[in-house]
Write a protein that holds these residues in place. Structure first.
Motif, PDB file in Angstrom:
ATOM      1  N   ARG A   1      53.201  77.059   9.054  1.00 45.85           N
ATOM      2  CA  ARG A   1      54.116  76.112   8.412  1.00 45.85           C
ATOM      3  C   ARG A   1      53.933  74.677   8.887  1.00 45.85           C
ATOM      4  NH1 ARG A   1      57.549  78.887   5.244  1.00 45.85           N
ATOM      5  NH2 ARG A   1      57.739  81.089   5.702  1.00 45.85           N
ATOM      6  N   ASN A   2      53.104  74.446   9.889  1.00 46.37           N
ATOM      7  CA  ASN A   2      52.853  73.090  10.362  1.00 46.37           C
ATOM      8  C   ASN A   2      51.753  72.442   9.538  1.00 46.37           C
ATOM      9  OD1 ASN A   2      54.728  73.291  12.445  1.00 46.37           O
ATOM     10  ND2 ASN A   2      53.227  74.204  13.815  1.00 46.37           N
ATOM     11  N   SER A   3      51.825  71.128   9.396  1.00 46.07           N
ATOM     12  CA  SER A   3      50.806  70.426   8.621  1.00 46.07           C
ATOM     13  C   SER A   3      49.508  70.271   9.397  1.00 46.07           C
ATOM     14  CB  SER A   3      51.318  69.057   8.188  1.00 46.07           C
ATOM     15  OG  SER A   3      51.590  68.262   9.324  1.00 46.07           O
ATOM     16  N   ARG A   4      49.518  70.624  10.676  1.00 41.63           N
ATOM     17  CA  ARG A   4      48.321  70.513  11.525  1.00 41.63           C
ATOM     18  C   ARG A   4      48.080  71.837  12.242  1.00 41.63           C
ATOM     19  NH1 ARG A   4      45.576  66.192  14.570  1.00 41.63           N
ATOM     20  NH2 ARG A   4      44.876  67.073  16.544  1.00 41.63           N
ATOM     21  N   LEU A   5      46.843  72.301  12.191  1.00 43.35           N
ATOM     22  CA  LEU A   5      46.441  73.537  12.862  1.00 43.35           C
ATOM     23  C   LEU A   5      45.214  73.239  13.695  1.00 43.35           C
ATOM     24  CD1 LEU A   5      46.438  76.667  13.249  1.00 43.35           C
ATOM     25  CD2 LEU A   5      45.023  76.779  11.177  1.00 43.35           C
ATOM     26  N   GLU A   6      45.241  73.648  14.976  1.00 43.10           N
ATOM     27  CA  GLU A   6      44.083  73.513  15.847  1.00 43.10           C
ATOM     28  C   GLU A   6      43.513  74.903  16.077  1.00 43.10           C
ATOM     29  OE1 GLU A   6      44.980  71.263  19.351  1.00 43.10           O
ATOM     30  OE2 GLU A   6      45.624  69.519  18.184  1.00 43.10           O
ATOM     31  N   VAL A   7      42.236  75.075  15.754  1.00 43.84           N
ATOM     32  CA  VAL A   7      41.579  76.378  15.842  1.00 43.84           C
ATOM     33  C   VAL A   7      40.527  76.320  16.938  1.00 43.84           C
ATOM     34  CG1 VAL A   7      40.293  78.134  14.576  1.00 43.84           C
ATOM     35  CG2 VAL A   7      41.919  76.665  13.357  1.00 43.84           C
ATOM     36  N   PRO A   8      40.764  76.968  18.088  1.00 44.46           N
ATOM     37  CA  PRO A   8      39.747  76.973  19.146  1.00 44.46           C
ATOM     38  C   PRO A   8      38.546  77.824  18.733  1.00 44.46           C
ATOM     39  CG  PRO A   8      41.669  78.268  19.799  1.00 44.46           C
ATOM     40  CD  PRO A   8      41.966  77.690  18.453  1.00 44.46           C
ATOM     41  N   LEU A   9      37.344  77.300  18.992  1.00 43.63           N
ATOM     42  CA  LEU A   9      36.126  77.988  18.575  1.00 43.63           C
ATOM     43  C   LEU A   9      35.107  78.160  19.708  1.00 43.63           C
ATOM     44  CD1 LEU A   9      35.575  76.046  15.228  1.00 43.63           C
ATOM     45  CD2 LEU A   9      36.723  78.236  15.547  1.00 43.63           C
ATOM     46  N   PRO A  10      35.517  78.255  20.962  1.00 40.27           N
ATOM     47  CA  PRO A  10      34.529  78.274  22.045  1.00 40.27           C
ATOM     48  C   PRO A  10      33.600  79.489  22.012  1.00 40.27           C
ATOM     49  CG  PRO A  10      36.651  78.908  22.907  1.00 40.27           C
ATOM     50  CD  PRO A  10      36.867  78.452  21.480  1.00 40.27           C
ATOM     51  N   ASP A  11      34.043  80.609  21.452  1.00 40.83           N
ATOM     52  CA  ASP A  11      33.238  81.827  21.475  1.00 40.83           C
ATOM     53  C   ASP A  11      32.401  82.043  20.213  1.00 40.83           C
ATOM     54  OD1 ASP A  11      35.645  82.135  20.089  1.00 40.83           O
ATOM     55  OD2 ASP A  11      35.566  84.305  20.276  1.00 40.83           O
ATOM     56  N   LEU A  12      32.485  81.147  19.237  1.00 41.62           N
ATOM     57  CA  LEU A  12      31.698  81.313  18.012  1.00 41.62           C
ATOM     58  C   LEU A  12      30.260  80.865  18.220  1.00 41.62           C
ATOM     59  CD1 LEU A  12      33.958  80.174  15.050  1.00 41.62           C
ATOM     60  CD2 LEU A  12      33.521  82.473  15.897  1.00 41.62           C
TER      61      LEU A  12
END
Length: 105
Positions: free
Chosen positions: A72-83
């Motif tokens: 529901r937030n207008s901002r999403l932070e997606v951690p990607l260190p393992d990709l």
């Protein structure tokens, strides 16, 4: 996790490319940055369109590698260190769907 077919991914990429040509950048479309990404991906939705949404990140095999639902937030932070480095597609589902592509360095 949910899997998508290669044909579906190609259709998503085609839709993304045509959508980019038809709309002014970032006017009403979500933003995904930085691209290429190294650590975390930031997704921003236009303020007036924030409602419950889902975010899916897919690898080139069509497998969902990240999924967030009921956001529901207008901002999403997606951690990607393992990709692994490579190309990934994303889908944002609201009352309509948005597609994009990111590169993981």
């Amino acid at each position: 996790m949910k899997e998508f077919t290669l044909l579906g991914m190609l259709l998503m990429a085609t839709h993304f490319c045509s959508a980019q040509a038809q709309h002014a950048p970032f006017s009403t479309e979500p933003r995904a940055y930085p691209n290429p990404v190294t650590g975390k991906l930031v997704i921003e939705l236009p303020v007036d369109s924030v409602e419950s949404y889902q975010f899916y990140l897919l690898n080139v095999e069509g497998q969902v590698v990240r999924a967030f639902t009921d956001l529901r937030n207008s901002r999403l932070e997606v951690p990607l260190p393992d990709l692994q480095p490579g190309i990934y597609l994303y889908e944002i589902r609201t009352h309509r769907s948005f597609f994009g592509r990111i590169i993981r360095k």
